[in-house]
Design an enzyme around this catalytic site. Structure first.
Site, short mmCIF file in Angstrom:
data_model
loop_
_atom_site.label_atom_id
_atom_site.label_comp_id
_atom_site.label_asym_id
_atom_site.label_seq_id
_atom_site.Cartn_x
_atom_site.Cartn_y
_atom_site.Cartn_z
CD GLU A 48 -0.97 -8.30 18.03
OE1 GLU A 48 -1.14 -7.91 17.17
OE2 GLU A 48 -2.00 -8.65 18.85
NE ARG B 255 -2.52 -1.48 3.36
CZ ARG B 255 -2.62 -2.54 3.72
NH1 ARG B 255 -3.11 -3.67 2.91
NH2 ARG B 255 -2.10 -2.98 4.81
P1 AMP Z 1 3.37 -1.62 12.00
O1 AMP Z 1 4.82 -2.23 12.01
O2 AMP Z 1 2.61 -2.31 13.29
O3 AMP Z 1 3.66 -0.09 12.28
O4 AMP Z 1 2.28 -1.95 11.02
C1 AMP Z 1 2.45 -1.19 9.97
C2 AMP Z 1 2.07 -1.87 8.57
O5 AMP Z 1 0.96 -2.84 8.99
C3 AMP Z 1 1.44 -0.99 7.48
O6 AMP Z 1 2.26 -1.27 6.19
C4 AMP Z 1 0.14 -1.02 7.43
O7 AMP Z 1 -0.26 -1.01 6.31
C5 AMP Z 1 -0.36 -2.28 8.20
N1 AMP Z 1 -1.19 -2.07 9.24
C6 AMP Z 1 -0.99 -2.26 10.61
N2 AMP Z 1 -2.29 -1.92 11.30
C7 AMP Z 1 -3.05 -1.81 10.38
C8 AMP Z 1 -4.42 -1.34 10.81
N3 AMP Z 1 -5.01 -1.41 11.77
N4 AMP Z 1 -4.97 -0.86 9.52
C9 AMP Z 1 -4.47 -0.75 8.46
N5 AMP Z 1 -3.14 -1.35 8.18
C10 AMP Z 1 -2.47 -1.70 9.22
#
Ligand code: AMP
Length: 175
Positions: A99, A62
């Site tokens: 996670e 994305r």
């Molecule tokens: P993080 O590594 O936890 O910051 O997760 C970021 C990545 O996971 C990004 O590439 C987001 O597209 C996706 N992501 C994580 N949580 C969500 C959410 N609640 N809604 C949409 N995309 C998410």
């Protein structure tokens, strides 16, 4: 006139996707509206103009959508960070904790040089693990500076605390 409330309302919340308990923030409902997509791109372009950015790096998949638009508007070229096994030439790879389990991201070994000032883009900042893994890859090139851009930030997950103050972080929509 695009207000921040209108921008925020354009993000669709999808409960329990991709698994129970996750409130998925769907940016497709923003991207399909011409004036909103243009607004988020031009707001970021205004923020990053004059900062000497030489390369835009974006995270699969994305992140590629707005990342491509930013790269073209800023005149920086575009560099993909991809999931394992997708890039055809020699890569650097970084594995990071999720996670549940782990994931990896990769970048071509000839993607950047020490002279570069990099704009890293992804659609959304959650815990910050994905952005940190991408920063780890970019840092291998010894670049001069890294800016980090998101469309959406989930403030309550405090991903920003993993990135600031070492990196300049800019997000346009906060939940
Ligand atoms: P993080 O590594 O936890 O910051 O997760 C970021 C990545 O996971 C990004 O590439 C987001 O597209 C996706 N992501 C994580 N949580 C969500 C959410 N609640 N809604 C949409 N995309 C998410």
């Amino acid at each position: 006139m695009v207000t921040s409330a209108f921008l925020k309302e354009s993000i669709r919340n999808v409960p329990d996707f991709p698994r129970p308990g996750i409130q998925f923030k769907d940016i497709t409902t923003l991207l399909k509206q011409p004036e909103l997509f243009r607004h988020v791109v031009e707001t970021a372009v205004a923020y990053y103009s004059g900062k000497g950015i030489t390369r835009t790096v974006a995270i699969e998949s994305r992140g590629f959508i707005m990342g491509g638009a930013l790269a073209a508007r800023l005149g920086t070229g575009f560099i993909p960070v991809r999931k394992p096994g997708k890039l055809p030439a020699a890569v650097y790879s970084k594995t990071y904790a999720l996670e549940y389990g782990e994931d990896s991201v990769e970048i071509h070994q000839d993607a950047l040089s020490p002279d570069d000032i990099v704009l890293l883009h992804d659609d959304l900042l959650a815990t910050g693990g994905t952005a940190l893994a991408a920063i780890n890859l970019i840092s291998r090139f010894g670049v001069r500076k890294i800016y980090v851009n998101f469309i959406v930030e989930l403030d309550f997950l405090k991903g920003r605390e993993k990135l600031v103050p070492a990196y300049d972080v800019f997000s346009q929509i906060h939940f």
